[in-house]
Design a protein around this motif. Structure first.
Motif, PDB file in Angstrom:
ATOM      1  N   LYS A 187       0.870  -1.254   0.287  1.00 63.12           N
ATOM      2  CA  LYS A 187      -0.045  -0.260  -0.080  1.00 63.12           C
ATOM      3  C   LYS A 187       1.004   1.479   0.064  1.00 63.12           C
ATOM      4  N   ARG A 188       1.752   1.332   0.708  1.00 62.84           N
ATOM      5  CA  ARG A 188       2.725   2.417   0.812  1.00 62.84           C
ATOM      6  C   ARG A 188       3.521   2.734  -0.522  1.00 62.84           C
ATOM      7  N   LEU A 189       3.864   1.312  -1.271  1.00 64.58           N
ATOM      8  CA  LEU A 189       4.480   1.765  -2.242  1.00 64.58           C
ATOM      9  C   LEU A 189       3.649   1.912  -3.559  1.00 64.58           C
ATOM     10  N   GLY A 190       2.319   2.191  -3.329  1.00 59.29           N
ATOM     11  CA  GLY A 190       1.292   2.441  -4.527  1.00 59.29           C
ATOM     12  C   GLY A 190       0.940   1.435  -5.177  1.00 59.29           C
ATOM     13  N   ILE A 191       1.016   0.260  -4.582  1.00 58.73           N
ATOM     14  CA  ILE A 191       0.515  -1.266  -5.251  1.00 58.73           C
ATOM     15  C   ILE A 191      -1.226  -1.239  -4.464  1.00 58.73           C
ATOM     16  N   PRO A 192      -1.916  -1.496  -5.610  1.00 59.09           N
ATOM     17  CA  PRO A 192      -3.452  -1.609  -5.050  1.00 59.09           C
ATOM     18  C   PRO A 192      -3.528  -2.751  -4.221  1.00 59.09           C
ATOM     19  N   VAL A 222       3.361  -0.101 -12.350  1.00 58.36           N
ATOM     20  CA  VAL A 222       3.214   0.147 -10.859  1.00 58.36           C
ATOM     21  C   VAL A 222       3.954  -0.798 -10.308  1.00 58.36           C
ATOM     22  N   ARG A 251       8.012   0.159 -10.555  1.00 56.39           N
ATOM     23  CA  ARG A 251       8.178   1.351  -9.731  1.00 56.39           C
ATOM     24  C   ARG A 251       8.446   0.824  -8.140  1.00 56.39           C
ATOM     25  N   ALA A 252       7.533   0.072  -7.654  1.00 57.20           N
ATOM     26  CA  ALA A 252       7.410  -0.574  -6.480  1.00 57.20           C
ATOM     27  C   ALA A 252       8.681  -1.102  -5.924  1.00 57.20           C
ATOM     28  N   ASP A 294      11.611   1.586  -5.756  1.00 65.79           N
ATOM     29  CA  ASP A 294      11.462   2.263  -4.411  1.00 65.79           C
ATOM     30  C   ASP A 294      11.656   1.389  -3.296  1.00 65.79           C
TER      31      ASP A 294
END
Length: 447
Positions: free
Chosen positions: A124-129, A258, A261-262, A265
């Motif tokens: 969730k923090r990394l932008g993954i749904p 997505v 990028r996760a 990061d």
């Protein structure tokens, strides 16, 4: 580059890694139990070390014996394959303490993704749904009822440290929830030594989509496309294909981006797979596997990249061999897992293979460590081989798969080959119209 790699696994994956090492000019050491003394990877390796009796806990899970084998043979790296110690953070830490490279991510990243609750928080923090649900472990009945009411029934209760369907229960009402919570916690404690559970929205007809990712550990990440692993029995994958017949180009590019990028990061190093449930155009994070997957060959087929080579390159400090824009996907690939099991009851069928003949021809690959006369031991996973077929499109791939299955001969034991011969002729499979429940419903009808 490494001088000598110890392969801490058995069967087809040990042979798969061994082949990659030989292509890179790296010396190989394999470890084996007494039950695997005549295995093909033992025959082909440069060196072999017996590390114990047949039970996994005394051999393939015996960290001290494996480290000792590294020291005896001078191996400077270990490839864990999948299963056994491949996602054991303690093993990675111990190897590092002995100046032996673990060909995989850091122990910290294994720990994060090994804890389902922490993995979901991190995703969730990394932008993954993620699937709507609890933010952490649920211990109180009143909290479970509140969360379930907020996200709506049905819900699913999952073990935080779980896998393979254990500690997993579906509740369709508040009355179901009370029983499901108690049962899931009890199963989780017995199976994993940890009774922590969490709650998520239960999706009725999702597909299982996973994205193959790689990181260089220094802020770069790429994806090698997705795989569709929706054909499952008891949460165990049976048939995998790439790309997914359910996704369009826009969805494919979006979820791949997505995930890449996760991984960048996160500072992740090596191979990983981010797994999702997919329904009505939406992706929901399930978990991340911090290792090579059984089904990695279908990705290799469409991407033209040897993922084991890439693992070794990254672990040795060479970085990623390709940039995202250089990765081109071609055609369609399907993998069938051939198990030594009854094709209807799925009861294990160990014994001696009296005749073994694999299919050939353009676009056909068989990853297997067995041979005619080989005796399958009863102590380990029943997977004896993987049939991987590649075609210019899904129609050609399916036709080629049908032909390959007809050529595949395994005598002396029961296998799941008849099941795949049935599946390849089914209209739903031919049209790519199936979800994670399809196979179990199909098998129930057959019974």
């Amino acid at each position: 580059m490494f001088q000598k790699i110890l392969i801490a696994n058995r069967g087809e994956i040990a042979l798969r890694v061994l082949r990659a090492c030989k292509e890179l000019g790296i010396q190989t050491v394999v470890v084996h139990s007494t039950a695997d003394a005549d295995a093909m990877h033992v025959r082909l390796a440069d060196e072999s070390v017996c590390i114990g009796p047949p039970p996994s806990r005394d051999s393939y899970l015996n960290i001290h014996q494996i480290v000792a084998a590294c020291e005896i043979t001078g191996a400077d790296a270990v490839h864990p394959g999948y299963g056994f110690l491949s996602e054991n953070a303690k093993f990675a830490d111990i190897l590092a303490a002995h100046n032996i490279t673990f060909i995989g991510p850091s122990g910290d990243h294994i720990r994060i993704m090994g804890d389902k609750i922490e993995a979901k928080r991190t995703a969730k923090r990394l932008g993954i749904p993620v699937v709507p649900g609890s933010d952490g472990a649920v211990t109180e009945e009143k909290d479970a009822k509140r969360i379930a009411a907020e996200i709506g029934y049905p819900v699913i209760i999952k073990a935080s440290a779980g896998g393979g369907g254990r500690g997993m229960k579906v509740a369709r009402s508040e009355a179901d929830l009370v029983v499901a919570l108690q049962t899931a916690r009890s199963e989780a404690g017995a199976a994993f030594g940890d009774d922590a559970v969490y709650i998520e929205k239960y999706l009725e007809k999702p597909r299982h989509i996973e994205v193959q990712v790689f990181g260089d550990g220094a802020g770069r990440g790429v994806h090698f496309g997705e795989r569709d692993c929706s054909l499952q029995r008891r949460h165990q994958k049976v048939w995998e294909e790439a790309p997914s017949p359910a996704l369009n180009a826009e969805e494919r590019a979006h979820i791949g981006g997505v995930c890449a990028r996760a991984i960048a990061d996160l500072g992740y190093s090596g191979a990983g797979t981010i797994e999702f449930l997919y329904e009505n155009g939406e992706f929901y994070f399930i978990e991340m596997n911090t290792r090579l997957q059984v089904e990695h060959p279908v990705t290799e087929a469409i991407a033209g990249i040897d993922l084991v080579h890439e693992q070794i390159r990254v672990a040795s400090g060479g970085g990623l061999s390709v940039r995202q824009e250089e990765i081109r996907f071609q055609g369609h690939a399907i993998e069938c897992r051939i198990n030594a099991e009854d094709p209807r009851t799925f009861t294990p069928s160990p014994g001696t293979i009296t005749h073994f003949h694999t299919p050939g021809g353009l676009g056909i690959r068989v990853d297997s460590g067995v041979y005619s006369g080989y005796k399958i031991p009863p102590y380990y996973d029943s997977l004896i081989g993987k049939l991987i077929v590649h075609g210019r499109n899904r129609v050609e791939c399916m036709m080629r798969l049908r032909r390959a299955l007809d050529e595949f001969v395994v005598d002396g034991i029961k296998t799941t080959l008849p099941l795949f011969r049935d599946l390849v002729g089914n209209p739903d499979i031919a049209n790519g119209e199936y979800d994670i429940h399809w196979l179990e419903k199909y098998l129930a009808k057959e019974d």
